[in-house]
Design a protein around this motif. Sequence first.
Motif, mmCIF file in Angstrom:
data_model
loop_
_atom_site.group_PDB
_atom_site.id
_atom_site.type_symbol
_atom_site.label_atom_id
_atom_site.label_comp_id
_atom_site.label_asym_id
_atom_site.label_seq_id
_atom_site.Cartn_x
_atom_site.Cartn_y
_atom_site.Cartn_z
ATOM 1 N N ARG A 7 0.646 -0.893 0.447
ATOM 2 C CA ARG A 7 0.361 0.343 0.276
ATOM 3 C C ARG A 7 0.893 1.543 -0.017
ATOM 4 O O ARG A 7 1.492 1.068 0.626
ATOM 5 N N SER A 8 0.456 2.506 -0.227
ATOM 6 C CA SER A 8 0.871 3.307 -0.814
ATOM 7 C C SER A 8 0.960 4.277 0.858
ATOM 8 O O SER A 8 -0.614 3.587 1.947
ATOM 9 N N GLU A 9 2.155 5.379 1.423
ATOM 10 C CA GLU A 9 1.649 5.364 2.195
ATOM 11 C C GLU A 9 1.728 6.864 2.844
ATOM 12 O O GLU A 9 1.835 8.672 2.018
ATOM 13 N N ASN A 72 -6.027 -1.848 6.065
ATOM 14 C CA ASN A 72 -7.317 -1.508 5.000
ATOM 15 C C ASN A 72 -8.288 -2.008 5.193
ATOM 16 O O ASN A 72 -7.806 -3.194 5.828
ATOM 17 N N LEU A 143 -2.376 7.381 -5.946
ATOM 18 C CA LEU A 143 -4.210 8.124 -4.643
ATOM 19 C C LEU A 143 -3.485 9.030 -4.014
ATOM 20 O O LEU A 143 -4.461 10.101 -3.489
ATOM 21 N N MET A 208 -9.501 2.403 4.200
ATOM 22 C CA MET A 208 -8.237 2.672 4.415
ATOM 23 C C MET A 208 -7.244 3.324 4.843
ATOM 24 O O MET A 208 -6.003 3.879 4.906
ATOM 25 N N GLU A 211 -3.349 3.272 4.709
ATOM 26 C CA GLU A 211 -2.304 4.718 3.969
ATOM 27 C C GLU A 211 -1.960 5.716 4.682
ATOM 28 O O GLU A 211 -1.616 6.898 3.745
ATOM 29 N N ARG A 291 -9.858 -1.065 -1.006
ATOM 30 C CA ARG A 291 -9.457 -1.527 -0.764
ATOM 31 C C ARG A 291 -10.428 -1.775 0.330
ATOM 32 O O ARG A 291 -9.507 -3.342 1.025
ATOM 33 N N GLN A 313 -2.494 1.962 -6.663
ATOM 34 C CA GLN A 313 -4.007 1.440 -6.769
ATOM 35 C C GLN A 313 -4.541 0.136 -7.354
ATOM 36 O O GLN A 313 -3.694 -0.637 -8.288
#
Length: 388
Positions: A7-9, A72, A143, A208, A211, A291, A313
């Motif tokens: 996941r992006s953060e 998520n 995102l 989510m 994130e 998510r 994504q």
Amino acid sequence: MDDTAKRSEGLSTFTAIAFAVGTMVGAGVFVLSGLVIKTAGPAAVLSYLICGIVVSFSGLSYAALASIFPENGGGYLFARRMLGSYPGFLTGWAMYVSTLISISFVLLGFGIYLNLLLGINPDPRIGAIAAVLLLTALNLRGLSEAGKFEVALVVTKVAILILLAIVGLIHVQRTDFVPFMPYGAGGIIEGITMVFFAYMGFQVVSMMGGEFKESSKTVPTSTLISIGIVAAIYIGVIIALLSVKLPFYDQKSVFYASVLLLGTFGSIIVALAATISTLSSANANIIGASRIVLEMASEKQIPGRFTRLKNGQPYDSIIFGSIIITLLIIYGNLDFIVNLTNTATLGAMFLVNVSAFRLVRKGNLVPSEKSYFKVPLGTLFPALGAIS
């Protein structure tokens, strides 16, 4: 979790609040406000207030569980970890279905107000489907861009709604609330059932959770703050509508009230705010729904292809959800969509509250050294949330 579901953060608490407020302040204020006044009269203020209090019981449950499982998935993840695989599966699908249905309702509201803004009169579904295409393309880009877009939309629409509420408060008189309950307690209760789904957007933050920076703190804080902000905005708009004494109230009442309170230029601003508001609400929900599917796929409860990422994504999840949303817009109607959303959401929230109840009742489920948000008054609030 599978490596394909990285996941992006790095999203901030402010962004988390923006996502939650952006989800809740959409069609629920611009489309439903007039309809709730039509149903409950001036007591619509109580419908929104009581509903906000009731939803906050569940908000406390979400806050506690999110502080323990800062990932998520939201309610799906909570129910799966606390109650088991099958309740988790049911919760995940109930959340996913209710979120997609909610998006279709919100985007129908977008189509209605886009017509008012542009002074045209085509089928609102045309604008709604165009919005689906726009938001799908935006989310597939990543995102970070979707998050910046969301914050900009939320700040703009909240500022406009606060202006409308302030002008309404200046003009409102005591007689505007007489008779206060023309349809009795039944009208208030029916109003609560109408707006219940409008508060459900707070769930998007826990969906989510993975994130955000320091998710175990960010998600509980933003969940509770956003519910309070949105309740104040809803009530302020109701008061503004009452202050203008419209001859009748319907799904376009906010627009008509803005003409009387702010003039022609003000009506354009509010119509613009409505299109921005519904667009941002749908955007946040699309992210949250994707998510849920990502988490369910990573837990191997649905096909693994939904864990595949592109630009960070869940590509397949977003496309799949957008197709369902488009079909609901084409073939659904407002009453059907609202009722179906409430039914699915209630099922998911019940199981999340049961999860929180079990967490509080059996204190040994969490290691003693782990710090997490503790629900005040023991099992009282999770029980009230489940009962509600």
